[in-house]
Design a protein around this motif. Sequence first.
Motif: not given
Length: 301
Positions: A30-38, A42-43, A176-187
Amino acid sequence: ASLAAYYTFDAGRSLLQARAESALLGTTRLLVRYLQTGLGSVTRDAQMLTTAASSLARGAEPLDAHQRAAIADVLKAALGARPAYRQIRLIGVADHGLELVRVRRQGESVVQVKQADLHEQAYRPFLFEALNLPADTSYVTELSLAMSFDEAATSSEAVFHVSMPVTSAGHLFGVLVVDVSAPAFLAIFRANLPKGLDFYLSNQWGDFLDHPDAAQVFGAEHQGERVAVGLVGERHVSVAVGKSGSVPQWMATRPIGSVAMTDKARFSDPPRPAQLDAAISAATRQIATLMPPDFNRLLVA
Protein backbone atom coordinates in the motif's frame (compact mmCIF):
# COMPACT_ATOMS: atom_id res chain seq x y z
CA ALA A 1 3.74 -34.42 26.58
CA SER A 2 6.83 -32.25 26.17
CA LEU A 3 7.02 -33.07 22.46
CA ALA A 4 3.35 -32.21 21.96
CA ALA A 5 3.82 -28.93 23.82
CA TYR A 6 6.81 -28.05 21.66
CA TYR A 7 4.97 -28.74 18.40
CA THR A 8 1.99 -26.70 19.66
CA PHE A 9 4.31 -23.83 20.52
CA ASP A 10 6.12 -24.09 17.17
CA ALA A 11 2.85 -24.22 15.17
CA GLY A 12 1.45 -21.23 17.04
CA ARG A 13 4.62 -19.25 16.53
CA SER A 14 4.68 -20.07 12.81
CA LEU A 15 1.03 -19.04 12.43
CA LEU A 16 1.58 -15.73 14.20
CA GLN A 17 4.71 -15.06 12.16
CA ALA A 18 2.90 -15.80 8.89
CA ARG A 19 0.03 -13.48 9.83
CA ALA A 20 2.43 -10.70 10.85
CA GLU A 21 4.44 -11.06 7.63
CA SER A 22 1.25 -11.03 5.54
CA ALA A 23 -0.03 -7.89 7.28
CA LEU A 24 3.35 -6.14 6.91
CA LEU A 25 3.60 -7.13 3.24
CA GLY A 26 0.13 -5.74 2.56
CA THR A 27 0.99 -2.47 4.30
CA THR A 28 4.27 -2.21 2.37
CA ARG A 29 2.50 -2.70 -0.94
CA LEU A 30 0.00 0.00 0.00
CA LEU A 31 2.83 2.41 0.85
CA VAL A 32 4.51 1.66 -2.48
CA ARG A 33 1.30 2.56 -4.30
CA TYR A 34 1.08 5.82 -2.34
CA LEU A 35 4.69 6.57 -3.28
CA GLN A 36 4.08 5.87 -6.97
CA THR A 37 0.93 8.00 -6.93
CA GLY A 38 2.70 10.88 -5.15
CA LEU A 39 5.69 10.89 -7.48
CA GLY A 40 3.37 10.64 -10.46
CA SER A 41 1.55 13.75 -9.26
CA VAL A 42 4.79 15.73 -8.92
CA THR A 43 5.91 14.56 -12.37
CA ARG A 44 2.62 15.66 -13.96
CA ASP A 45 2.96 19.07 -12.32
CA ALA A 46 6.53 19.37 -13.62
CA GLN A 47 5.36 18.41 -17.10
CA MET A 48 2.61 21.03 -17.03
CA LEU A 49 5.02 23.72 -15.85
CA THR A 50 7.59 22.68 -18.43
CA THR A 51 5.01 23.09 -21.19
CA ALA A 52 4.06 26.53 -19.87
CA ALA A 53 7.70 27.68 -19.70
CA SER A 54 8.35 26.34 -23.19
CA SER A 55 5.41 28.27 -24.63
CA LEU A 56 6.52 31.53 -22.99
CA ALA A 57 10.16 31.29 -24.15
CA ARG A 58 11.38 32.10 -27.67
CA GLY A 59 13.78 29.38 -28.67
CA ALA A 60 17.35 29.99 -27.55
CA GLU A 61 16.83 33.75 -27.03
CA PRO A 62 17.40 35.08 -23.48
CA LEU A 63 14.29 35.79 -21.41
CA ASP A 64 13.23 39.40 -21.09
CA ALA A 65 11.61 40.91 -17.99
CA HIS A 66 8.08 40.29 -19.30
CA GLN A 67 8.78 36.60 -19.95
CA ARG A 68 10.39 36.16 -16.54
CA ALA A 69 7.36 37.71 -14.84
CA ALA A 70 4.92 35.57 -16.83
CA ILE A 71 6.81 32.36 -16.01
CA ALA A 72 7.08 33.40 -12.35
CA ASP A 73 3.30 33.88 -12.17
CA VAL A 74 2.76 30.31 -13.42
CA LEU A 75 5.29 28.88 -10.98
CA LYS A 76 3.83 30.84 -8.05
CA ALA A 77 0.35 29.57 -8.80
CA ALA A 78 1.60 25.97 -8.77
CA LEU A 79 3.64 26.49 -5.60
CA GLY A 80 0.69 28.03 -3.81
CA ALA A 81 -1.49 25.03 -4.63
CA ARG A 82 1.00 22.39 -3.39
CA PRO A 83 1.93 22.68 0.31
CA ALA A 84 4.65 20.02 -0.01
CA TYR A 85 6.56 22.02 -2.64
CA ARG A 86 9.22 24.33 -1.24
CA GLN A 87 10.35 26.11 -4.39
CA ILE A 88 10.19 25.83 -8.16
CA ARG A 89 12.80 27.14 -10.55
CA LEU A 90 13.64 27.39 -14.21
CA ILE A 91 17.37 26.95 -14.82
CA GLY A 92 19.09 27.87 -18.08
CA VAL A 93 21.67 25.80 -19.92
CA ALA A 94 23.99 28.82 -20.31
CA ASP A 95 26.11 30.67 -17.72
CA HIS A 96 26.98 27.52 -15.74
CA GLY A 97 23.35 26.63 -15.15
CA LEU A 98 22.27 30.02 -13.82
CA GLU A 99 18.72 30.11 -12.47
CA LEU A 100 16.46 32.17 -14.73
CA VAL A 101 13.37 32.23 -12.50
CA ARG A 102 12.95 30.97 -8.96
CA VAL A 103 9.90 31.21 -6.73
CA ARG A 104 9.93 30.08 -3.12
CA ARG A 105 7.98 30.12 0.11
CA GLN A 106 8.54 32.96 2.53
CA GLY A 107 6.44 32.30 5.60
CA GLU A 108 2.86 32.02 4.40
CA SER A 109 3.60 33.84 1.14
CA VAL A 110 5.01 32.76 -2.22
CA VAL A 111 7.58 35.18 -3.66
CA GLN A 112 9.83 35.51 -6.69
CA VAL A 113 13.55 35.63 -5.88
CA LYS A 114 15.33 38.75 -7.10
CA GLN A 115 17.55 38.28 -10.14
CA ALA A 116 20.65 39.28 -8.16
CA ASP A 117 20.03 36.40 -5.72
CA LEU A 118 19.80 33.62 -8.33
CA HIS A 119 22.43 30.86 -8.18
CA GLU A 120 24.44 28.76 -10.61
CA GLN A 121 23.43 25.10 -10.47
CA ALA A 122 25.67 23.38 -13.05
CA TYR A 123 27.14 21.05 -10.41
CA ARG A 124 23.75 19.76 -9.18
CA PRO A 125 22.58 16.34 -10.42
CA PHE A 126 19.03 17.56 -10.97
CA LEU A 127 20.42 19.81 -13.70
CA PHE A 128 23.13 17.87 -15.52
CA GLU A 129 21.22 14.57 -15.34
CA ALA A 130 18.01 16.14 -16.68
CA LEU A 131 19.86 17.78 -19.58
CA ASN A 132 20.51 14.31 -21.01
CA LEU A 133 16.89 13.16 -20.82
CA PRO A 134 14.34 13.05 -23.65
CA ALA A 135 11.50 15.56 -23.57
CA ASP A 136 8.69 14.85 -21.06
CA THR A 137 10.99 12.60 -19.00
CA SER A 138 11.64 13.40 -15.36
CA TYR A 139 14.66 12.88 -13.11
CA VAL A 140 14.12 12.28 -9.38
CA THR A 141 17.04 12.85 -7.02
CA GLU A 142 17.80 11.00 -3.82
CA LEU A 143 16.63 12.58 -0.57
CA SER A 144 19.19 14.95 0.93
CA LEU A 145 19.41 17.84 3.36
CA ALA A 146 18.55 21.26 1.99
CA MET A 147 21.55 23.34 0.94
CA SER A 148 22.65 26.05 3.38
CA PHE A 149 21.67 28.86 0.98
CA ASP A 150 18.22 27.37 0.36
CA GLU A 151 16.00 29.83 2.23
CA ALA A 152 12.89 27.85 1.30
CA ALA A 153 13.70 25.05 3.74
CA THR A 154 15.09 24.70 7.24
CA SER A 155 18.73 23.62 7.54
CA SER A 156 17.78 20.14 8.75
CA GLU A 157 14.90 19.51 6.35
CA ALA A 158 15.14 16.56 3.98
CA VAL A 159 14.18 17.38 0.39
CA PHE A 160 14.19 15.76 -3.02
CA HIS A 161 14.01 17.28 -6.49
CA VAL A 162 12.03 16.40 -9.60
CA SER A 163 13.48 17.93 -12.76
CA MET A 164 12.57 17.88 -16.45
CA PRO A 165 14.23 19.37 -19.56
CA VAL A 166 12.60 22.38 -21.19
CA THR A 167 12.73 22.80 -24.97
CA SER A 168 11.50 25.77 -27.00
CA ALA A 169 11.28 25.91 -30.79
CA GLY A 170 13.39 22.76 -31.00
CA HIS A 171 16.17 24.11 -28.74
CA LEU A 172 17.11 22.76 -25.31
CA PHE A 173 16.38 25.86 -23.30
CA GLY A 174 16.80 24.77 -19.69
CA VAL A 175 15.55 22.56 -16.89
CA LEU A 176 12.53 22.97 -14.64
CA VAL A 177 13.07 21.82 -11.04
CA VAL A 178 10.51 21.23 -8.31
CA ASP A 179 11.90 21.07 -4.75
CA VAL A 180 9.74 18.85 -2.55
CA SER A 181 9.80 18.71 1.24
CA ALA A 182 10.24 15.05 2.14
CA PRO A 183 8.43 15.28 5.54
CA ALA A 184 5.40 16.94 3.96
CA PHE A 185 5.41 14.54 0.99
CA LEU A 186 5.74 11.47 3.23
CA ALA A 187 3.14 12.62 5.77
CA ILE A 188 0.43 10.73 3.86
CA PHE A 189 2.34 7.49 4.49
CA ARG A 190 2.23 7.87 8.26
CA ALA A 191 -1.39 9.08 8.21
CA ASN A 192 -2.57 5.93 6.43
CA LEU A 193 -0.68 3.36 8.50
CA PRO A 194 -2.68 0.84 10.54
CA LYS A 195 -2.82 1.52 14.27
CA GLY A 196 0.27 0.32 16.08
CA LEU A 197 2.62 0.78 13.13
CA ASP A 198 4.94 3.67 12.32
CA PHE A 199 6.91 4.67 9.24
CA TYR A 200 10.71 4.75 8.99
CA LEU A 201 12.74 5.24 5.82
CA SER A 202 16.52 4.94 5.61
CA ASN A 203 19.16 4.94 2.90
CA GLN A 204 21.80 2.29 2.32
CA TRP A 205 24.24 4.03 4.70
CA GLY A 206 21.91 3.81 7.71
CA ASP A 207 20.83 7.47 7.74
CA PHE A 208 17.15 8.01 8.43
CA LEU A 209 15.39 9.77 5.54
CA ASP A 210 12.13 9.89 7.49
CA HIS A 211 11.62 9.27 11.20
CA PRO A 212 8.87 10.07 13.74
CA ASP A 213 11.52 12.11 15.57
CA ALA A 214 12.62 14.78 13.08
CA ALA A 215 15.92 15.22 14.96
CA GLN A 216 16.99 11.75 13.81
CA VAL A 217 16.67 12.53 10.07
CA PHE A 218 20.11 12.27 8.44
CA GLY A 219 21.64 12.02 11.89
CA ALA A 220 21.18 15.80 12.25
CA GLU A 221 22.70 15.63 15.74
CA HIS A 222 25.50 13.22 14.76
CA GLN A 223 27.13 14.64 11.65
CA GLY A 224 30.59 13.18 11.06
CA GLU A 225 30.22 10.28 13.50
CA ARG A 226 31.75 6.88 12.73
CA VAL A 227 29.12 4.25 12.05
CA ALA A 228 29.75 0.50 12.29
CA VAL A 229 27.52 -1.79 10.23
CA GLY A 230 27.09 -5.52 10.82
CA LEU A 231 25.23 -7.65 8.27
CA VAL A 232 24.28 -10.97 9.87
CA GLY A 233 23.97 -13.92 7.50
CA GLU A 234 23.31 -17.57 8.27
CA ARG A 235 26.97 -18.47 8.69
CA HIS A 236 28.90 -15.17 8.60
CA VAL A 237 28.83 -11.59 9.84
CA SER A 238 30.22 -8.89 7.52
CA VAL A 239 31.58 -5.76 9.19
CA ALA A 240 31.95 -2.28 7.70
CA VAL A 241 32.85 1.13 9.16
CA GLY A 242 32.41 4.61 7.71
CA LYS A 243 31.31 8.15 8.49
CA SER A 244 27.63 9.03 8.55
CA GLY A 245 26.45 9.89 5.04
CA SER A 246 29.49 8.35 3.30
CA VAL A 247 30.16 4.99 1.69
CA PRO A 248 31.29 2.49 4.36
CA GLN A 249 34.54 0.57 3.98
CA TRP A 250 34.12 -3.19 4.34
CA MET A 251 36.66 -4.45 6.83
CA ALA A 252 36.14 -8.17 7.34
CA THR A 253 33.84 -11.18 7.36
CA ARG A 254 33.69 -13.49 10.36
CA PRO A 255 32.30 -17.05 10.51
CA ILE A 256 29.55 -16.18 12.99
CA GLY A 257 25.97 -16.09 11.73
CA SER A 258 22.38 -16.62 12.83
CA VAL A 259 22.45 -20.39 12.27
CA ALA A 260 25.87 -20.82 13.88
CA MET A 261 24.83 -18.81 16.95
CA THR A 262 21.56 -20.75 17.24
CA ASP A 263 23.44 -24.06 17.02
CA LYS A 264 25.51 -23.06 20.05
CA ALA A 265 22.46 -22.15 22.15
CA ARG A 266 20.88 -24.68 24.52
CA PHE A 267 17.09 -24.67 24.79
CA SER A 268 14.64 -26.69 26.83
CA ASP A 269 11.56 -28.21 25.18
CA PRO A 270 9.80 -25.84 24.65
CA PRO A 271 12.31 -22.96 25.00
CA ARG A 272 11.82 -20.70 28.00
CA PRO A 273 11.79 -16.87 27.55
CA ALA A 274 14.90 -16.54 29.73
CA GLN A 275 16.79 -18.94 27.44
CA LEU A 276 15.80 -16.93 24.35
CA ASP A 277 16.88 -13.69 26.04
CA ALA A 278 20.21 -15.24 27.00
CA ALA A 279 20.80 -16.48 23.44
CA ILE A 280 20.08 -13.02 22.01
CA SER A 281 22.41 -11.36 24.53
CA ALA A 282 25.17 -13.83 23.73
CA ALA A 283 24.77 -13.25 19.99
CA THR A 284 24.86 -9.47 20.53
CA ARG A 285 28.09 -9.75 22.53
CA GLN A 286 29.68 -11.89 19.80
CA ILE A 287 28.80 -9.33 17.13
CA ALA A 288 30.06 -6.45 19.29
CA THR A 289 33.48 -8.08 19.66
CA LEU A 290 33.93 -7.90 15.88
CA MET A 291 33.42 -4.15 15.74
CA PRO A 292 36.29 -1.63 15.92
CA PRO A 293 36.53 0.28 19.21
CA ASP A 294 36.21 3.78 17.76
CA PHE A 295 32.68 3.76 16.33
CA ASN A 296 29.85 6.01 17.58
CA ARG A 297 26.82 4.10 16.30
CA LEU A 298 26.16 0.41 15.55
CA LEU A 299 23.68 -0.81 12.95
CA VAL A 300 22.91 -4.53 12.71
CA ALA A 301 20.82 -6.01 9.90
